[in-house]
Design an enzyme around this catalytic site. Structure first.
Site, PDB file in Angstrom:
ATOM      1  N   LYS A 130      -9.713  10.479   6.749  1.00  0.00           N
ATOM      2  CA  LYS A 130      -9.794   9.024   6.577  1.00  0.00           C
ATOM      3  C   LYS A 130     -10.918   8.673   5.608  1.00  0.00           C
ATOM      4  O   LYS A 130     -12.089   8.921   5.885  1.00  0.00           O
ATOM      5  CB  LYS A 130     -10.062   8.362   7.928  1.00  0.00           C
ATOM      6  CG  LYS A 130      -9.988   6.845   7.902  1.00  0.00           C
ATOM      7  CD  LYS A 130      -8.555   6.378   7.903  1.00  0.00           C
ATOM      8  CE  LYS A 130      -8.480   4.876   8.131  1.00  0.00           C
ATOM      9  NZ  LYS A 130      -7.093   4.402   8.025  1.00  0.00           N
ATOM     10  N   LYS A 168       1.522   2.528   8.936  1.00  0.00           N
ATOM     11  CA  LYS A 168       2.097   1.235   9.299  1.00  0.00           C
ATOM     12  C   LYS A 168       3.515   1.418   9.853  1.00  0.00           C
ATOM     13  O   LYS A 168       3.888   0.803  10.858  1.00  0.00           O
ATOM     14  CB  LYS A 168       2.105   0.293   8.094  1.00  0.00           C
ATOM     15  CG  LYS A 168       0.723   0.037   7.512  1.00  0.00           C
ATOM     16  CD  LYS A 168       0.780  -0.890   6.311  1.00  0.00           C
ATOM     17  CE  LYS A 168      -0.545  -0.882   5.565  1.00  0.00           C
ATOM     18  NZ  LYS A 168      -1.710  -1.154   6.394  1.00  0.00           N
ATOM     19  N   GLY A 193      -6.999  -4.970   4.792  1.00  0.00           N
ATOM     20  CA  GLY A 193      -8.304  -5.140   4.174  1.00  0.00           C
ATOM     21  C   GLY A 193      -8.388  -6.340   3.253  1.00  0.00           C
ATOM     22  O   GLY A 193      -9.460  -6.936   3.084  1.00  0.00           O
ATOM     23  N   ASN A 194      -7.239  -6.740   2.648  1.00  0.00           N
ATOM     24  CA  ASN A 194      -7.265  -7.865   1.716  1.00  0.00           C
ATOM     25  C   ASN A 194      -7.516  -9.189   2.414  1.00  0.00           C
ATOM     26  O   ASN A 194      -7.797 -10.194   1.766  1.00  0.00           O
ATOM     27  CB  ASN A 194      -5.961  -7.930   0.914  1.00  0.00           C
ATOM     28  CG  ASN A 194      -4.736  -8.142   1.790  1.00  0.00           C
ATOM     29  OD1 ASN A 194      -4.649  -7.608   2.902  1.00  0.00           O
ATOM     30  ND2 ASN A 194      -3.775  -8.887   1.296  1.00  0.00           N
ATOM     31  N   LYS A 249      -6.399   1.469  11.991  1.00  0.00           N
ATOM     32  CA  LYS A 249      -6.297   0.128  12.565  1.00  0.00           C
ATOM     33  C   LYS A 249      -4.880  -0.218  13.021  1.00  0.00           C
ATOM     34  O   LYS A 249      -4.683  -0.859  14.059  1.00  0.00           O
ATOM     35  CB  LYS A 249      -6.818  -0.863  11.527  1.00  0.00           C
ATOM     36  CG  LYS A 249      -6.508  -2.320  11.784  1.00  0.00           C
ATOM     37  CD  LYS A 249      -5.316  -2.818  10.969  1.00  0.00           C
ATOM     38  CE  LYS A 249      -5.468  -2.551   9.496  1.00  0.00           C
ATOM     39  NZ  LYS A 249      -4.252  -2.950   8.725  1.00  0.00           N
TER      40      LYS A 249
END
Length: 349
Positions: A157, A312, A39-40, A250
């Protein structure tokens, strides 16, 4: 064709069907790298989320990616959309007295188009500055999930902004169907189902574009979640699909895509240097190089939080189990060094 001033006609043989080419039939090319942007890369902490802010952030990220493309890497880009889809849902809800709001999966498609547009334009501009003639294309991507996934009964989520308790109470009075819960002491957020991705519907088209040396942006926000009516076997032809109210992680979607297009590397970019043991504690320790089995053992012991590093790590280990050669989890600012193996957490079999 024209010959002697006259037009001669010639029967044209039927075009062969488009199929996903086998790796052994391809010319020798640079291996594919899938980048999963955190997101960053699009919106940073304490920013309001204006178009200008997001565009400037993406331009900075595009500079790094353009360097990789200029160096010959074949790149596929996956990006998140957590803040953006939350904002899109709010816009629809606030405008419902004027126009009908769209369902969550359609809001996901909207954010794919919007974010794909600014990534695509920024990256194309950077490549043009470098004299690199390379097509950049966004594929609106659907990702198959199972309708009986347990996630549909347990929304987990978070999307959208943080609410106070009073704001949450007002929302729940108007929309009793919403699930809004406290998020790590920072306020209240809406929770939606996050089912496990099973297949990328457009993977063959994406692979063909990559083989043609295009830079592809795909699976934005984890992809648009879809199911097959009746959950029939996974056959692309002849089976109707439809969107569902959910958001797919994602990083897990990036793994599905990377595995299905036979990428060599999956690089997951975030706002920390890599995978830590005891993160945030005095004895925190960065795992710079580790094999898949060891990383899975740490995951089973609960070292990685479900809402942050856990997905992740799961994506990285799945990718290696499914035939990938290398997975990397690293800071966005270290992208160049991470690709070369000198930054982040480098995971191999």
């Amino acid at each position: 064709m024209f010959r002697g001033g006259t037009l001669e006609t010639k029967a044209t043989p039927p075009s062969p069907p488009i199929v996903l080419r086998d790796e052994t039939s391809l010319p020798r090319q640079t291996p594919i790298t899938v980048l999963a942007l955190g997101g960053n890369a699009i919106l940073r902490r304490n920013q309001e989320g204006t178009f200008e802010e997001q565009y400037e952030n993406v331009k900075s990220t595009a500079t790094q990616i353009a360097t990789l493309v200029n160096d010959g890497f074949r790149i596929v880009i996956v990006h998140g959309n957590g803040p953006q889809i939350g904002a899109t849902v709010i816009r629809h809800e606030m405008g419902r007295t004027k126009v009908p709001p769209l369902p969550l999966h359609a809001c996901g498609a909207e954010t794919q188009g919007f974010l794909g547009y600014i990534i695509q334009q920024s990256l194309q501009d950077e490549l043009t500055k470098r004299g690199k003639n390379r097509a950049v294309v966004t594929v609106i991507t659907q990702v198959l999930v199972e309708s009986n996934d347990p996630a549909f009964k347990h929304p987990s989520k978070p999307i959208g902004p943080f609410y106070t308790k009073d704001q949450r109470d007002v929302l729940l009075r108007d929309r009793s169907d919403l699930v809004i819960e406290e998020d790590s002491g920072r306020g209240y957020r809406r929770l939606v189902p996050s089912p496990d991705p099973k297949a990328v519907i457009e993977d063959e088209a994406i692979r063909i574009l990559v083989d043609d040396e295009s830079v592809v942006i795909a699976c934005g926000g984890g992809g648009i979640p879809v199911v097959r009516q009746g959950d029939q076997p996974v056959i692309r032809q002849g089976t109707r699909i439809q969107g569902v109210e959910a958001v797919i992680d994602k990083d897990l979607a990036a793994e599905r895509l990377a595995s299905s297009i036979r990428a060599e590397s999956l690089v997951i970019l975030t706002d920390v240097e890599g995978v830590y043991l005891n993160y945030g504690k005095p004895d925190q320790h960065l795992l710079s190089k580790i094999d898949r089995d060891a990383l899975e053992r740490y995951a089973k012991k609960g070292y990685f939080a479900t809402g942050s590093m856990g997905p992740k790590v799961e994506a990285a280990t799945r990718f290696l189990r499914n035939g990938g050669k290398r997975a990397v989890i690293a800071s966005l600012r270290d992208l160049g060094r991470a690709i070369k193996g000198s930054a982040g957490t480098q995971v191999t079999n």
